[in-house]
Scaffold this active site. Sequence first.
Site, short mmCIF file in Angstrom:
data_model
loop_
_atom_site.label_atom_id
_atom_site.label_comp_id
_atom_site.label_asym_id
_atom_site.label_seq_id
_atom_site.Cartn_x
_atom_site.Cartn_y
_atom_site.Cartn_z
N ARG A 210 -35.65 77.26 -11.48
CA ARG A 210 -36.38 77.68 -10.15
C ARG A 210 -37.80 78.35 -10.68
O ARG A 210 -38.80 78.23 -10.20
CB ARG A 210 -35.63 78.71 -9.22
CG ARG A 210 -34.38 77.82 -8.66
CD ARG A 210 -33.82 78.85 -7.44
NE ARG A 210 -32.79 79.59 -8.16
CZ ARG A 210 -31.50 79.46 -8.16
NH1 ARG A 210 -30.98 78.34 -7.81
NH2 ARG A 210 -30.75 80.36 -8.91
N ASP A 251 -31.12 69.97 3.76
CA ASP A 251 -29.73 70.32 3.31
C ASP A 251 -28.65 69.86 4.29
O ASP A 251 -29.23 69.93 5.57
CB ASP A 251 -29.37 71.57 2.82
CG ASP A 251 -28.16 71.68 1.84
OD1 ASP A 251 -28.38 71.74 0.64
OD2 ASP A 251 -27.11 71.68 2.20
N SER A 252 -27.42 69.62 4.20
CA SER A 252 -26.72 69.25 5.17
C SER A 252 -25.63 70.26 5.61
O SER A 252 -24.81 70.22 6.58
CB SER A 252 -25.75 67.80 4.80
OG SER A 252 -24.98 68.27 3.58
N ASN A 282 -30.26 61.22 1.64
CA ASN A 282 -30.64 59.87 1.23
C ASN A 282 -31.39 59.32 2.55
O ASN A 282 -32.37 58.66 2.55
CB ASN A 282 -29.41 59.25 1.03
CG ASN A 282 -29.70 57.77 0.29
OD1 ASN A 282 -30.31 57.00 1.22
ND2 ASN A 282 -29.25 57.56 -0.72
N ALA A 283 -30.75 59.39 3.75
CA ALA A 283 -31.28 59.07 4.97
C ALA A 283 -32.83 59.84 5.24
O ALA A 283 -33.65 59.07 5.66
CB ALA A 283 -30.50 59.52 6.30
N ASP A 301 -31.79 68.28 -6.53
CA ASP A 301 -30.74 68.64 -7.11
C ASP A 301 -29.42 68.61 -6.20
O ASP A 301 -28.70 69.39 -5.59
CB ASP A 301 -30.83 70.30 -6.93
CG ASP A 301 -29.86 71.10 -7.73
OD1 ASP A 301 -29.17 70.56 -8.67
OD2 ASP A 301 -29.86 72.46 -7.56
N CYS A 341 -25.43 67.43 -12.11
CA CYS A 341 -24.41 68.64 -12.47
C CYS A 341 -23.08 67.86 -12.62
O CYS A 341 -22.25 68.66 -12.41
CB CYS A 341 -24.37 69.55 -11.41
SG CYS A 341 -23.95 69.34 -9.84
N1 SAH Z 1 -30.84 73.49 -5.49
C1 SAH Z 1 -29.89 74.61 -4.82
C2 SAH Z 1 -28.43 74.12 -4.82
C3 SAH Z 1 -28.13 72.81 -4.58
S1 SAH Z 1 -26.22 72.59 -4.55
C4 SAH Z 1 -30.21 76.23 -5.36
O1 SAH Z 1 -30.93 76.23 -6.17
O2 SAH Z 1 -29.42 76.91 -4.83
C5 SAH Z 1 -26.16 70.87 -3.54
C6 SAH Z 1 -26.51 71.11 -2.13
O3 SAH Z 1 -26.57 69.67 -1.64
C7 SAH Z 1 -25.52 71.83 -1.40
O4 SAH Z 1 -26.13 72.99 -0.69
C8 SAH Z 1 -24.92 70.88 -0.13
O5 SAH Z 1 -24.68 71.50 1.05
C9 SAH Z 1 -25.98 69.94 -0.25
N2 SAH Z 1 -25.56 68.35 -0.03
C10 SAH Z 1 -24.37 67.85 -0.51
N3 SAH Z 1 -24.47 66.62 -0.13
C11 SAH Z 1 -25.45 66.42 0.87
C12 SAH Z 1 -26.14 65.41 1.44
N4 SAH Z 1 -25.50 64.11 1.41
N5 SAH Z 1 -27.44 65.70 2.01
C13 SAH Z 1 -27.83 66.76 2.13
N6 SAH Z 1 -27.49 67.85 1.43
C14 SAH Z 1 -26.47 67.74 0.86
#
Ligand code: SAH
Length: 412
Positions: A210, A251-252, A282-283, A301, A341
Site C-alpha cells: 500500500r 468490492d462485493s 469482473n462485471a 487484489d 494470494c
Molecule cells: N486490497 C485489500 C484486500 C482485498 S481482499 C486491502 O488492501 O485491504 C479481497 C477482497 O475481494 C475482499 O474484500 C472481498 O470482499 C472481495 N471480493 C471477493 N470476490 C469479489 C468479487 N467477485 N467482486 C468484488 N469483490 C470481491
Amino acid sequence: MKAVRLRPGKERSLQRRHPWVFAGSIDKGKADSGETVRVEDAAGRFLAWGAYSGESQIRVRVWSFDEAERIDRAFFQRRVERAVALRARLPIASSGMRLVHGEADGLPGLVADRYADTLSVQFGAAGVERWKDTLADALLQASGANRLYERSDAAVRGLEGLAPRTGWLRKAEADSGDTAVTIAEHGWQLTLDVAEGHKTGYYLDQRDNRALFARWVRQLGCREVLNAYCYTGGFTVAALAGGATRVTSVDSSAPALQRVQAHVALNGFDPAASECADADVNAFLRQSLEAGRRFDAIVLDPPKFAPTAAHAERAARAYKDINRLALMLLAPGGLLFTFSCSGGIGAELFHKIVAGAAIDAGVDGAIVQRLEAACDHPTTLLFPEGEYLKGLVIIRQAGERPGPAAGRTWPA
Ligand code: SAH
C-alpha cells in the site's frame, strides 16, 4: 509418550526439516487430537516431536526436531517470545502487524495479529488448539497487549475436526469488549473490527505494498485510480496520499465498502474524490470498458482463486480474465498493481498468466517491480508452502492500440 512410526522412506522430508507428516506416510500409531507424539522412522529412530491430528490429512505438525526439547509450557513461551522479538527488529511502519505466522514461526496453525492493544488470533490446527490457554497467556505477556480476541473461524479448522469459535479469550473485566480498533499504518488511520473483519480483521500482508502504491502513484502522476477488490480501502487511502484526484473502489462486501468513505474522511481527504461500487469486479471491469473509461492506475487484489495447486487451471483463467480487462482499461503509460494470494499459483505461473492476459489485451507492459507479503509474514527456507502472496508492478507501454491477440494463449 505416544509414538507415530513412519513407513520406510517416508522420513526424508522430515530429515530436510519440513514440518508436516501426511497420513499416507504413517505406518502405525495414533493419539488424541493435538496430543504431542514422538515421530520415528521405520526403525524406531527419533525424527521429531509433533502434534497429532487424527482428522487431518496433515496428520502430524512438527513442534521440534530436537529430541532433547520438551514440549511444555516453557517451550511455547519461548517460541512466542522468539516470534515477537523478531517483529521488534523488523521495519514495520504500523501499529498493526503479524506477530506469529504459523509454520514460519515454529507454531504450525497459529496466526496472531496485533492491532494496537488488541490481539486477534486464529487457532487453526489441533496442536495449537490444545495449547490455547498457554499460547494466549504467552502472546499477551510477550507483546504487552492487554486483550485477545479469538478468530478461530477459518475453514481450515473443519479439516482438523475442530468447530469454529470466536469471542474474547482474554480481556480485563472493566473492558467493554468493543471489537472496533483503529490502527495507524504509514501514518494513515485505519479502522477495523476484530469480530467482523475478514481474516483476523485486516489484510496486514499488503501493508508495504500500500505504501509503495502511494509512491508509484505520485511518481507517475496518476490521477484517475481504480482499486478493485478494495476491502476497506487501504489502497484507496494510499492512492489519495499519492496525489490521485479520483479513486473508484470496488468490492462485493457491503460492510467492507462502508468503511472506505469513512477512511477517506478520517485521513483528511475529500470524500468527493472517492467513489464506491458494490459490485462484482469482473462485471464492473466489463462495464467500464463498454463505457469507455480509462484509469491511470489500477490495483487488482482478488481473493484466493486457487487454494491449492489442484485448482490452478480454473483459477488461472479467472486471473487472466481480470488482468486482461484491467490492462485494456489502463491508459497508455498507466500503472497496474496486480496480485495473487493463491498458494496454488507460483510466482512464475502468475507471470505467465499476466503475460497471456497482455497478449489477449493487445498491449505490452514493463514489469518494474515484483512484490510479496510484508516482512512480518515471513516464509522459512524449509517450508515453501508458506509462500502465497505475489504481485507485479507493471507499466503499460505507451503508444499501442489495444486489440485481441491473433493466436490463442494459455489458459484459453
Ligand atoms: N486490497 C485489500 C484486500 C482485498 S481482499 C486491502 O488492501 O485491504 C479481497 C477482497 O475481494 C475482499 O474484500 C472481498 O470482499 C472481495 N471480493 C471477493 N470476490 C469479489 C468479487 N467477485 N467482486 C468484488 N469483490 C470481491
